[in-house]
Write an enzyme that holds these catalytic residues in place. Sequence first.
Site: not given
Ligand code: NDP
Ligand code: 2IT
Length: 448
Positions: A169, A129
């Site tokens: 992420d 990561k």
């Molecule tokens: P994005 O940046 O697309 O969206 C994040 C969302 O979460 C936004 O709505 C943001 O609000 C909110 N957010 C982020 N930080 C905070 C905080 N500290 N407090 C409150 N709200 C918060 O990210 P993703 O959708 O990609 O990721 C969301 C989660 O999913 C994370 O935990 C990530 O690690 C996990 N994840 C993502 C994957 C992927 O493929 N993208 C895969 C597996 C897990 P704001 O815009 O106001 O910051």
């Molecule tokens: O937390 C996760 O699994 C991710 N943000 C996706 C990682 C990836 O390599 O697609």
Amino acid sequence: MEAVMSDLDMFMNYLEARSPGEPEFHQAVREVSEKVLPYIETHPEYARARILERMTEPDRVIMFRVTWEDDEGNVQINRGYRVQFNGAIGPYKGGLRFHPSVNLSILKFLGFEQILKNSLTGLPMGGGKGGSDFDPKGKSDAEVMRFCQSFMSELFRHIGKNVDVPAGDIGVGAREIGYLFGQYRRLKNEFTGTMTGKGLSYGGSLIRPEATGYGNVYFAAEMLKTRGKTLDGKTCLVSGSGNVAQYTTEKLIHLGAKVVTLSDSSGFIYDPDGITREKLDFVMDLKNNRRGRIKEYADKFGCAYYPGEKPWNVPCDLAFPSATQNEITAGDARALLENGCYLVSEGANMPTTYEATKLFEEARILFGPGKAANAGGVAISGLEMTQNSMRLTWTREQVEEKLQEIMQRIHEQCLEYGSTNGYCDYVKGANIAGFVKVADAMLAYGVV
Ligand code: NDP
Ligand code: 2IT
């Protein structure tokens, strides 16, 4: 009488002494060790080789300065990171997070979880990561581009398609991947699939943007099936409004469930009529193109908005935390349980605090931990790597079918390692199943 220290306490004392001041990393390791240590007890070869001690020490941590100029010509300095945590079963694989809260503890927790998650997918990927404390919010496209180019000007020498393959992420989506990969290709002067989540015109996979959210909904459907239930007609809470939240909502709507909340870091919206396809299109445009706040949803569709709050007090059947770590506290867990919630499937990584996890376990609800439930994203990243190596593109249908199969297989592994007397502890199942494959590879390598 002298108190006897448990194996878990002894292990955590050892870990915390080696890595002080890293609370998120300690939390992630505690959750895994609690389930894995009793298993190791019955497999002394892992204990003798000190596999868990080795697995909780990163192979390598890279930290670097990222200097860039903002639109006013001021020099800005951020810190960049890549934690190459464990490469025993494949190239390091995992996302990059750009958020002001990013520090070594958060990236080590994410990198550690990623080892077991990637193992569960059944694909040959190690865990890693990275990211930066850079905040893309309020920055112009040109500023984001200059930051990404500067970040990659250091990172490029540490990654490669057989070495380490980053992806997105929090704060790293299609725009950032484009700038990062563009700079990587330019510096290396070669076209290889060294990043995933790429655009379709330059080597991306169909379904990768959807994969984490869709995969989480498929996983929830598998959990419901064990209790003879389906998603149809269920009331769901989703938090966040980014990539994972959007595609979780899309698939839930598609399968007949009703999503009533979304949030961002400023507050949440509650739409008791349910978010429709049209309303979700508005959210996607708001968040992905206009980069606005979720409050605009409430203004546009005339529903309630709760500034500074999280959605967990709203009555529901199912909850899909999809924003960030530790967003469900013990108090939130109590509210969910009192209101009748019987399934929590983690789209985000470690969104549930340790205490809240215990409450869900005691209540014996269906609780899908992130490393199983959200593994669909990295799984399709793995399939993007395969397509890049083969220099071909699979269709939407082909990729989505593989995603469904992978999520079903992850669910089966959880059942295999987590079931006792008809109840499945998915945390135990995911942790042990993920651990065994990596541990066996490490054993085979000898003392390295
Ligand atoms: P994005 O940046 O697309 O969206 C994040 C969302 O979460 C936004 O709505 C943001 O609000 C909110 N957010 C982020 N930080 C905070 C905080 N500290 N407090 C409150 N709200 C918060 O990210 P993703 O959708 O990609 O990721 C969301 C989660 O999913 C994370 O935990 C990530 O690690 C996990 N994840 C993502 C994957 C992927 O493929 N993208 C895969 C597996 C897990 P704001 O815009 O106001 O910051
Ligand atoms: O937390 C996760 O699994 C991710 N943000 C996706 C990682 C990836 O390599 O697609």
